[in-house]
Design an enzyme around this catalytic site. Structure first.
Site, PDB file in Angstrom:
ATOM      1  N   ASP A   1      -0.530   5.065  17.744  1.00 18.44           N
ATOM      2  CA  ASP A   1      -0.720   3.634  18.008  1.00 18.44           C
ATOM      3  C   ASP A   1       0.327   3.237  19.056  1.00 18.44           C
ATOM      4  O   ASP A   1       0.975   4.126  19.642  1.00 18.44           O
ATOM      5  CB  ASP A   1      -0.609   2.816  16.701  1.00 18.44           C
ATOM      6  CG  ASP A   1       0.800   2.814  16.134  1.00 18.44           C
ATOM      7  OD1 ASP A   1       1.681   3.543  16.665  1.00 18.44           O
ATOM      8  OD2 ASP A   1       1.052   2.075  15.159  1.00 18.44           O
TER       9      ASP A   1
ATOM     10  N   GLU B   1      -4.646  -0.529   7.288  1.00 16.97           N
ATOM     11  CA  GLU B   1      -4.667   0.002   8.656  1.00 16.97           C
ATOM     12  C   GLU B   1      -5.590  -0.815   9.556  1.00 16.97           C
ATOM     13  O   GLU B   1      -5.275  -1.051  10.723  1.00 16.97           O
ATOM     14  CB  GLU B   1      -5.086   1.474   8.647  1.00 16.97           C
ATOM     15  CG  GLU B   1      -4.035   2.406   8.040  1.00 16.97           C
ATOM     16  CD  GLU B   1      -2.717   2.411   8.810  1.00 16.97           C
ATOM     17  OE1 GLU B   1      -2.669   1.951   9.960  1.00 16.97           O
ATOM     18  OE2 GLU B   1      -1.711   2.871   8.227  1.00 16.97           O
TER      19      GLU B   1
ATOM     20  N   TRP C   1       0.826  -1.213   0.000  1.00 19.91           N
ATOM     21  CA  TRP C   1       0.000   0.000   0.000  1.00 19.91           C
ATOM     22  C   TRP C   1       0.861   1.264   0.000  1.00 19.91           C
ATOM     23  O   TRP C   1       0.344   2.368   0.029  1.00 19.91           O
ATOM     24  CB  TRP C   1      -0.954   0.002   1.188  1.00 19.91           C
ATOM     25  CG  TRP C   1      -0.272  -0.185   2.511  1.00 19.91           C
ATOM     26  CD1 TRP C   1       0.227   0.799   3.313  1.00 19.91           C
ATOM     27  CD2 TRP C   1       0.000  -1.420   3.163  1.00 19.91           C
ATOM     28  NE1 TRP C   1       0.796   0.253   4.430  1.00 19.91           N
ATOM     29  CE2 TRP C   1       0.666  -1.105   4.369  1.00 19.91           C
ATOM     30  CE3 TRP C   1      -0.249  -2.778   2.857  1.00 19.91           C
ATOM     31  CZ2 TRP C   1       1.094  -2.102   5.261  1.00 19.91           C
ATOM     32  CZ3 TRP C   1       0.175  -3.751   3.753  1.00 19.91           C
ATOM     33  CH2 TRP C   1       0.830  -3.415   4.935  1.00 19.91           C
TER      34      TRP C   1
ATOM     35  N   LEU D   1      -7.456 -14.146  10.239  1.00 22.18           N
ATOM     36  CA  LEU D   1      -6.924 -12.890  10.795  1.00 22.18           C
ATOM     37  C   LEU D   1      -7.484 -12.585  12.186  1.00 22.18           C
ATOM     38  O   LEU D   1      -6.895 -11.815  12.928  1.00 22.18           O
ATOM     39  CB  LEU D   1      -7.255 -11.712   9.876  1.00 22.18           C
ATOM     40  CG  LEU D   1      -6.259 -11.394   8.764  1.00 22.18           C
ATOM     41  CD1 LEU D   1      -6.800 -10.290   7.862  1.00 22.18           C
ATOM     42  CD2 LEU D   1      -4.922 -10.950   9.342  1.00 22.18           C
ATOM     43  N   GLY D   2      -8.634 -13.210  12.519  1.00 17.64           N
ATOM     44  CA  GLY D   2      -9.208 -12.974  13.839  1.00 17.64           C
ATOM     45  C   GLY D   2      -9.885 -11.613  13.973  1.00 17.64           C
ATOM     46  O   GLY D   2      -9.838 -10.807  13.043  1.00 17.64           O
TER      47      GLY D   2
ATOM     48  N   CYS E   1      16.655  12.679  21.865  1.00 17.24           N
ATOM     49  CA  CYS E   1      15.863  11.777  22.708  1.00 17.24           C
ATOM     50  C   CYS E   1      16.146  12.023  24.191  1.00 17.24           C
ATOM     51  O   CYS E   1      17.244  11.740  24.685  1.00 17.24           O
ATOM     52  CB  CYS E   1      16.177  10.323  22.342  1.00 17.24           C
ATOM     53  SG  CYS E   1      15.202   9.133  23.283  1.00 17.24           S
TER      54      CYS E   1
ATOM     55  N   GLN F   1      -4.766  -5.109  14.919  1.00 17.01           N
ATOM     56  CA  GLN F   1      -4.592  -6.142  15.940  1.00 17.01           C
ATOM     57  C   GLN F   1      -3.708  -7.291  15.472  1.00 17.01           C
ATOM     58  O   GLN F   1      -3.647  -8.320  16.115  1.00 17.01           O
ATOM     59  CB  GLN F   1      -5.959  -6.692  16.391  1.00 17.01           C
ATOM     60  CG  GLN F   1      -6.537  -5.896  17.540  1.00 17.01           C
ATOM     61  CD  GLN F   1      -7.968  -5.487  17.277  1.00 17.01           C
ATOM     62  OE1 GLN F   1      -8.364  -5.307  16.132  1.00 17.01           O
ATOM     63  NE2 GLN F   1      -8.739  -5.347  18.323  1.00 17.01           N
TER      64      GLN F   1
ATOM     65  N   TYR G   1      -7.864   6.720  15.431  1.00 14.02           N
ATOM     66  CA  TYR G   1      -6.627   6.237  14.817  1.00 14.02           C
ATOM     67  C   TYR G   1      -6.784   6.063  13.304  1.00 14.02           C
ATOM     68  O   TYR G   1      -5.991   6.584  12.515  1.00 14.02           O
ATOM     69  CB  TYR G   1      -6.180   4.895  15.446  1.00 14.02           C
ATOM     70  CG  TYR G   1      -5.056   4.288  14.630  1.00 14.02           C
ATOM     71  CD1 TYR G   1      -3.751   4.718  14.810  1.00 14.02           C
ATOM     72  CD2 TYR G   1      -5.324   3.359  13.615  1.00 14.02           C
ATOM     73  CE1 TYR G   1      -2.729   4.229  14.016  1.00 14.02           C
ATOM     74  CE2 TYR G   1      -4.311   2.863  12.814  1.00 14.02           C
ATOM     75  CZ  TYR G   1      -3.012   3.306  13.024  1.00 14.02           C
ATOM     76  OH  TYR G   1      -2.011   2.837  12.219  1.00 14.02           O
TER      77      TYR G   1
ATOM     78  N   CYS H   1      19.391   2.191  19.713  1.00  9.78           N
ATOM     79  CA  CYS H   1      19.550   3.648  19.811  1.00  9.78           C
ATOM     80  C   CYS H   1      20.696   4.179  18.957  1.00  9.78           C
ATOM     81  O   CYS H   1      20.634   5.303  18.452  1.00  9.78           O
ATOM     82  CB  CYS H   1      19.741   4.057  21.266  1.00  9.78           C
ATOM     83  SG  CYS H   1      18.300   3.644  22.295  1.00  9.78           S
TER      84      CYS H   1
HETATM   85  N1  ADE Z   1       1.329   0.172  11.385  1.00 10.45           N
HETATM   86  C1  ADE Z   1       0.086   0.495  10.996  1.00 10.45           C
HETATM   87  N2  ADE Z   1       0.118   1.239   9.896  1.00 10.45           N
HETATM   88  C2  ADE Z   1       1.418   1.403   9.564  1.00 10.45           C
HETATM   89  C3  ADE Z   1       2.081   2.082   8.523  1.00 10.45           C
HETATM   90  N3  ADE Z   1       1.414   2.750   7.603  1.00 10.45           N
HETATM   91  N4  ADE Z   1       3.424   2.049   8.535  1.00 10.45           N
HETATM   92  C4  ADE Z   1       4.084   1.374   9.491  1.00 10.45           C
HETATM   93  N5  ADE Z   1       3.515   0.710  10.470  1.00 10.45           N
HETATM   94  C5  ADE Z   1       2.182   0.716  10.520  1.00 10.45           C
END
Ligand code: ADE
Length: 327
Positions: free
Chosen positions: A132, A31, A18, A74-75, A194, A36, A114, A185
């Site tokens: 997230d 998304e 995507w 996928l649940g 950071c 989950q 979200y 890191c």
């Molecule tokens: N987790 C959910 N959507 C994402 C995205 N577009 N890029 C990276 N991690 C994700």
């Protein structure tokens, strides 16, 4: 700091299906799947789902059964049904075009804060924040404290050049570098910004949420076959697992109040299965049908070879494998 994050993402992002055209429908599907389920698991399902439902209108026109069947494995099947309902709402109220603002997206069933932020920013490059688990962790460490991640994510997306790039950089950084344990890191593009790294609190941020320990329970499952070898299954019509095919079971607590009386014969074996807050030990018995207490019409004989044609949860697959009825 946002420049560095965006430049890092441009170089180190994982190539994902995507992420080429950033088609809003594809971004939406990805998304919802990723909410989950882990990325490695999602990828093959995403491809399969998209070949089954290549466009928003094909998904909007599908029946609930067709969508849950394509989602099998996928649940959290509610996600699939809401995605279909959402696609139908976009067809009916937005002439089939996914809207580009958070406000409009929030009016679509199944789309919360979200997902609205993700579609608006990732597909349309709108300056909308998203939060997230990864973003929560990355911002907690960057800012050096726990606390509401939304205003922090908002501040970062306000300051950036490309919201699509910035938001994904936070999620990608959380997945690849700023991991929960042993973060890398030294490889982090924003390590000099950071606060947690400076103060030595990387390992303690974010503070773990108090976790509910999973409830353990044992459920007998009944493998009942007719002379042709078909397996008796019950089509669940309760609110949780609507339309899914289950094996008859001797425990009403988990799925629905209805089950049938069966006399167990032989224990074929047992297997473990974990769903959100429950650790289940399924014990699989061959059995004879007794009295069917609920509507006999809820039961169907299914050929094990045709199991892929009906939506079923993954414990059914484990049970059939245990009984050597499938691979
Ligand atoms: N987790 C959910 N959507 C994402 C995205 N577009 N890029 C990276 N991690 C994700």
């Amino acid at each position: 700091m946002t420049r560095k994050l965006e430049a890092w993402f441009a170089r180190h992002q994982r190539p994902l299906p995507w992420r080429t055209a950033y088609d809003p429908y594809q971004v939406w599907v990805s998304e919802v799947m990723l909410q989950q389920t882990r990325m490695e698991v999602v990828l093959p399902y995403f491809q399969r789902f998209l070949s089954r439902f290549p466009t928003l209108s094909s998904l909007a026109a599908a029946t609930e059964d067709e969508v849950t069947a394509a989602w099998s494995g996928l649940g959290y099947y509610r996600r699939a049904r809401m995605l279909r309902d959402g696609a139908a709402a976009v067809r009916d109220r937005f002439a089939g075009t996914v809207p580009s603002t958070v406000e409009e997206l929030l009016t679509i069933p199944g789309i919360g804060r979200y997902t609205a932020g993700a579609i608006a920013s990732v597909a349309f490059n709108a300056h909308a924040p998203i939060v997230d688990g990864n973003v929560t962790r990355v911002t907690a460490r960057l800012f050096g404290s726990d606390g509401d991640a939304w205003p922090r994510a908002q501040a970062l997306v306000d300051a950036c050049q490309s919201p699509r790039t910035l938001n994904q950089s936070l999620m990608e950084l959380g997945a690849l570098i700023c991991t929960p344990r042993n973060p890398s890191c030294l490889l982090c593009p924003v390590r000099t910004h950071c606060v947690a790294l400076l103060e030595g609190t990387v390992d303690t941020l974010p503070a773990p949420k108090p976790k509910q320990s999973p409830r353990e329970l044992t459920i007998p499952l009944y493998l009942i076959r007719d002379r042709r070898g078909r397996v008796l299954m019950r089509r669940e019509s309760g609110p949780l697992m609507n339309g899914m095919y289950h094996l008859p079971h001797g425990n009403a607590a988990l799925f629905s109040e209805h089950t049938l009386d069966a006399t167990p014969d032989e224990l074929l074996g047992s297997f473990r299965h974990t769903v959100t807050t429950r650790k289940i030990e399924f014990q699989l018995f061959t059995a004879q049908v007794g009295r069917i207490r609920d509507s006999p019409g809820d039961y169907e004989w299914i050929d094990p070879d045709a199991m892929h044609e009906v939506p079923h949860p993954s414990y059914v697959r484990k049970a059939l494998r245990l009984a050597r009825l499938s691979r």
